[in-house]
Design an enzyme around this catalytic site. Structure first.
Site, PDB file in Angstrom:
ATOM      1  N   HIS A   1       0.870  -1.186   0.000  1.00 50.39           N
ATOM      2  CA  HIS A   1       0.000   0.000   0.000  1.00 50.39           C
ATOM      3  C   HIS A   1       0.899   1.226   0.000  1.00 50.39           C
ATOM      4  O   HIS A   1       2.018   1.196   0.508  1.00 50.39           O
ATOM      5  CB  HIS A   1      -0.872  -0.042   1.263  1.00 50.39           C
ATOM      6  CG  HIS A   1      -1.956   0.977   1.326  1.00 50.39           C
ATOM      7  ND1 HIS A   1      -1.715   2.293   1.644  1.00 50.39           N
ATOM      8  CD2 HIS A   1      -3.293   0.867   1.144  1.00 50.39           C
ATOM      9  CE1 HIS A   1      -2.859   2.945   1.658  1.00 50.39           C
ATOM     10  NE2 HIS A   1      -3.838   2.115   1.360  1.00 50.39           N
TER      11      HIS A   1
ATOM     12  N   ASP B   1       2.918  -4.245   8.096  1.00 50.27           N
ATOM     13  CA  ASP B   1       1.658  -3.538   7.906  1.00 50.27           C
ATOM     14  C   ASP B   1       0.543  -4.550   8.115  1.00 50.27           C
ATOM     15  O   ASP B   1       0.285  -5.393   7.257  1.00 50.27           O
ATOM     16  CB  ASP B   1       1.620  -2.949   6.487  1.00 50.27           C
ATOM     17  CG  ASP B   1       0.272  -2.337   6.127  1.00 50.27           C
ATOM     18  OD1 ASP B   1      -0.651  -2.369   6.964  1.00 50.27           O
ATOM     19  OD2 ASP B   1       0.148  -1.827   4.987  1.00 50.27           O
TER      20      ASP B   1
ATOM     21  N   GLN C   1      -4.677  -5.180   7.035  1.00 49.10           N
ATOM     22  CA  GLN C   1      -5.633  -6.155   6.511  1.00 49.10           C
ATOM     23  C   GLN C   1      -5.619  -7.478   7.262  1.00 49.10           C
ATOM     24  O   GLN C   1      -6.558  -8.268   7.129  1.00 49.10           O
ATOM     25  CB  GLN C   1      -5.331  -6.413   5.023  1.00 49.10           C
ATOM     26  CG  GLN C   1      -5.461  -5.207   4.114  1.00 49.10           C
ATOM     27  CD  GLN C   1      -6.886  -4.686   4.014  1.00 49.10           C
ATOM     28  OE1 GLN C   1      -7.857  -5.389   4.310  1.00 49.10           O
ATOM     29  NE2 GLN C   1      -7.029  -3.429   3.610  1.00 49.10           N
TER      30      GLN C   1
ATOM     31  N   LYS D   1     -10.758  -0.633  10.391  1.00 47.48           N
ATOM     32  CA  LYS D   1     -10.885  -1.845   9.581  1.00 47.48           C
ATOM     33  C   LYS D   1     -11.273  -3.058  10.422  1.00 47.48           C
ATOM     34  O   LYS D   1     -11.500  -4.139   9.878  1.00 47.48           O
ATOM     35  CB  LYS D   1      -9.576  -2.124   8.836  1.00 47.48           C
ATOM     36  CG  LYS D   1      -9.213  -1.082   7.781  1.00 47.48           C
ATOM     37  CD  LYS D   1      -7.942  -1.458   7.052  1.00 47.48           C
ATOM     38  CE  LYS D   1      -7.435  -0.330   6.158  1.00 47.48           C
ATOM     39  NZ  LYS D   1      -8.299  -0.111   4.989  1.00 47.48           N
TER      40      LYS D   1
ATOM     41  N   CYS E   1      -4.888   2.388  -3.749  1.00 47.97           N
ATOM     42  CA  CYS E   1      -3.653   2.923  -3.152  1.00 47.97           C
ATOM     43  C   CYS E   1      -2.497   1.941  -3.311  1.00 47.97           C
ATOM     44  O   CYS E   1      -1.657   1.797  -2.417  1.00 47.97           O
ATOM     45  CB  CYS E   1      -3.849   3.263  -1.678  1.00 47.97           C
ATOM     46  SG  CYS E   1      -5.062   4.560  -1.380  1.00 47.97           S
TER      47      CYS E   1
END
Length: 434
Positions: free
Chosen positions: A148, A225, A228, A251, A392
């Site tokens: 991302h 990261d 997700q 999220k 993104c």
């Protein structure tokens, strides 16, 4: 080729008609879960809402909404600043939330949990608080083509300041990372490897522990990261053997504007706050200042207190379900979705791994000959919310040689019936576009 389009209305989402018996053999009680999300009762353009955009931001259960509302109505005060009752109570709620989140990811302790404004802010914090001082011109930063923008742009900027070089790891044709290249190219110059745990486009789940072990062999650190992954699977930072983990509240059923940066305890002293001010300081003279201990030293200013309380409530909600069950539900539904779309393979291209054991609940595709934004707009006519464009992740779309894609992302409130409806809608769109 595509001058007009007519929505026939023949597609019917039976599951929204009243008393529903969900047929998905799920380990989650879907009827009970869906009742916690009032927005699912909405009609969009006259159609029942099917929300398949949780990869962008999840829906919020009433429990989280009520927690934030109650805080503002009955408990609001600033934290760490007052001896009066409300301030003490708000401070206690805030720090209790830190402990809950630390346990949720199996941190060594709450001092490893720093509250930020989201994954983007967390990754910037690592780049500026750690990377700016740790990197030298002879060092290398490793990223992947799946990242991302939030995990590319901060490192680009730090690279331009420090002179450290950025290297990118490619993907294989089936959407997995090229681990052999990682093993081959990482060496003593590697200082930082920053990688997504789950691709927001391909759904690919990265073996971060394998990367961590290789990076640690050469004395580097790994930044993950988790935007997700943390909402969708059990996360144990100690078992993963990583050094930094960034994720967002919005999220994972929580409010917007709140995120977390987890930092392994041994590295806390190597970080230097790049945002200074009230709440982070032990003492100040006209010539110098003394910081508080982490994590407070990284939380200057009045934080998003209500957001922290809302995130803690979201964590409690997910824990009541069980993250193992969340993951199993999504594996089942992802497999079902891939099967439905593969029935349309003469017209649809699907991106990412076919094996759901290494794939999250993100299904990205294109209808051949149709722009992704057109497909998204047409699905909206059916009340189906998906994401379109480049998500993104421009470098990844260039790697795939596409200008954009349609992304359906699932979560704990999605059902097999909704996927049937999506497939039927796509079938109509394809038929009308011929």
């Amino acid at each position: 080729m595509f001058r007009s389009f007519y929505i026939s209305g023949n597609v019917n989402l039976k599951m929204m008609s009243g008393n529903v018996n969900f047929k998905l053999m799920s380990c989650i009680d879907l009827e009970e879960t869906r009742r916690d999300f009032p927005i699912l009762e909405r009609k969009i353009r006259g159609k029942s809402l099917v929300y398949l955009d949780s990869g962008a931001s999840s829906l919020k259960p009433i429990q989280v909404i009520d927690a934030v509302r109650e805080f503002y109505l009955k408990e609001y005060s600033n934290i760490h600043r007052g001896i009066h009752y409300l301030s003490q109570q708000a401070t206690s709620r805030y720090e209790e939330a830190r402990e809950k989140i630390a346990k949720f990811i199996n941190a060594n302790g709450p001092e490893e949990v720093i509250f930020t404004y989201g994954t983007t802010d967390s990754l910037n914090m690592v780049a500026y608080s750690y990377g700016l001082r740790a990197l030298k011109p002879e060092n290398e930063i490793f990223l992947t083509v799946m990242e991302h923008h939030s995990n590319i742009l901060p490192w680009m900027h730090i690279s331009s300041i420090t002179g450290a070089r950025i290297n990118y790891i490619d993907i294989t044709d089936d959407g997995l990372l090229d681990y052999e290249r990682i093993d081959r190219e990482i060496d003593e110059k590697t200082k930082i490897f920053s990688v997504t745990h789950m691709s927001n486009v391909l759904g690919t789940i990265v073996d971060v522990r394998r990367i961590a072990r290789r990076v640690h062999e050469v004395g580097g650190v790994i930044v993950v990261d988790g935007a997700q992954s943390v909402p969708h699977m059990p996360i144990n930072v100690r078992e993963l053997e990583i050094d930094f983990l960034a994720f967002s509240g919005h999220k994972m059923l929580g409010p917007t504007g709140i995120g977390v940066l987890w930092v392994k305890h041994d590295l806390l002293d190597d970080l230097h706050p790049f945002r200074l001010g009230g709440g982070a300081i032990r003492d100040v003279t006209l010539n110098d200042f003394m910081l508080l201990d982490p994590p407070n030293s990284f939380e200057a200013g009045t934080p998003n207190i209500a957001g922290v309380i809302g995130l803690a409530t979201a964590v409690e909600y997910l824990q009541r379900i069980g993250m193992d069950k969340v993951r199993r539900h999504e594996e089942e539904l992802t497999s079902y979705t891939l099967g439905k779309l593969e029935d349309l393979e003469d017209y649809i291209t699907i991106y990412g791994p076919k094996n759901v054991s290494v794939r999250g609940g993100i299904i990205t595709f294109n209808i051949r000959g149709l722009d992704s934004n057109i497909v998204g707009s047409l699905l909206d006519s059916y009340g189906i919310a998906v994401r379109t464009g480049k998500h993104c992740a421009h470098p990844l779309h260039r790697r795939l040689n596409i200008d954009g894609s349609v992304r359906a992302s699932i979560y704990i409130y999605n059902t097999r019936e909704e996927i049937d409806y999506l497939a039927s809608a796509l079938r109509e769109i394809i038929s009308e576009a011929k």
